[in-house]
Design a protein around this motif. Structure first.
Motif, mmCIF file in Angstrom:
data_model
loop_
_atom_site.group_PDB
_atom_site.id
_atom_site.type_symbol
_atom_site.label_atom_id
_atom_site.label_comp_id
_atom_site.label_asym_id
_atom_site.label_seq_id
_atom_site.Cartn_x
_atom_site.Cartn_y
_atom_site.Cartn_z
ATOM 1 N N HIS A 27 0.428 -0.544 0.301
ATOM 2 C CA HIS A 27 -0.066 -0.086 0.417
ATOM 3 C C HIS A 27 1.128 1.447 -0.269
ATOM 4 O O HIS A 27 0.514 2.019 -0.702
ATOM 5 N N HIS A 82 -3.724 9.440 1.134
ATOM 6 C CA HIS A 82 -2.658 8.820 2.285
ATOM 7 C C HIS A 82 -1.463 8.646 3.178
ATOM 8 O O HIS A 82 -1.310 8.216 4.342
ATOM 9 N N ASP A 165 -9.647 4.232 4.453
ATOM 10 C CA ASP A 165 -9.857 3.718 2.735
ATOM 11 C C ASP A 165 -10.112 2.420 2.604
ATOM 12 O O ASP A 165 -9.875 1.644 3.669
ATOM 13 N N HIS A 169 -7.030 -2.466 -1.937
ATOM 14 C CA HIS A 169 -5.934 -2.946 -2.204
ATOM 15 C C HIS A 169 -6.013 -2.752 -0.353
ATOM 16 O O HIS A 169 -4.464 -3.018 -0.147
HETATM 17 MN MN MN3 Z 1 -5.067 3.313 -0.606
#
Ligand code: MN3
Length: 206
Positions: A27, A82, A165, A169
């Motif tokens: 990630h 992120h 998130d 993924h």
């Molecule tokens: Mn992500």
């Protein structure tokens, strides 16, 4: 000024068993790095944006040249989101918020439990890829948003405080299709002091 991948404040495996080390490593080094690279690529030759922060660009997307606006929204959003996500998690996370953050959550949602329920539902309810957000609105209240892709509350003038998130993924290796299990476990690694700091900075307009 090139945008750079931030260093994580903990080891990749530190959030185990809630998020496994392999997922964290991919990630951070693959997904987040790709957003940074593609943002830098989009900004090449745009001297007027060279010194602008990602936050500033996302708050004022309508001022971004049309030919790179979508790239800034997606890759700048990916970089910003992120960067925030890593900071609001900690191996010492969990527990309850204190002080002003606790009061703000109680004032806007009734209780921590009510807030967590509503936020978890927003996260589970994002169709496809996206994020759940807790944000401070211009009305001084806290708001929950489920948003698609790499969009975030800066687009409508709110300041993100906490983000989750829910792109596959971020959980697929460990949880496969069981997004609700990932969300439930995630509360154990939420770093409330970082969220409190985000609230304080948002209130001070930093
Ligand atoms: Mn992500």
């Amino acid at each position: 000024m090139k945008h750079e991948l931030p260093v994580l404040p903990y080891e990749y495996g530190a959030l185990d068993p809630y998020i496994d080390g392999k997922t964290m490593e991919i990630h951070h080094t693959k997904h987040h790095q790709a957003y940074v690279d593609k943002l830098n690529e989009a900004l090449e030759g745009k001297e007027e944006l060279a010194d602008k922060s990602v936050e500033d660009m996302l708050r004022n997307l309508d001022t971004i040249p049309e030919d790179i606006r979508t790239a800034v929204r997606n890759h700048g959003g990916g970089h910003y989101n992120h960067s925030l996500f890593w900071r609001v998690m900690s191996p010492d996370g969990g527990g309850r918020p204190e002080g002003e953050l606790e009061e703000a959550i109680n004032g806007s949602f009734g209780s921590l439990e009510d807030f967590q329920k509503e936020f978890s539902e927003a996260a589970a309810g994002v169709f496809g890829s996206g994020w759940a957000w807790l944000a401070l609105g211009q009305d001084g209240k806290l708001h929950i948003h489920g948003m698609p892709n790499q969009d975030n509350p800066l687009h409508h003038g709110h300041t993100p405080l906490l983000g989750l998130d829910v792109w596959e993924h971020s959980y697929y290796l460990k949880y496969q299709n069981m997004r609700p299990s990932y969300i439930e476990g995630w509360w154990n690694i939420v770093h409330w002091p970082a969220v409190a700091k985000n609230l304080e900075e948002a209130q001070n307009g930093e």
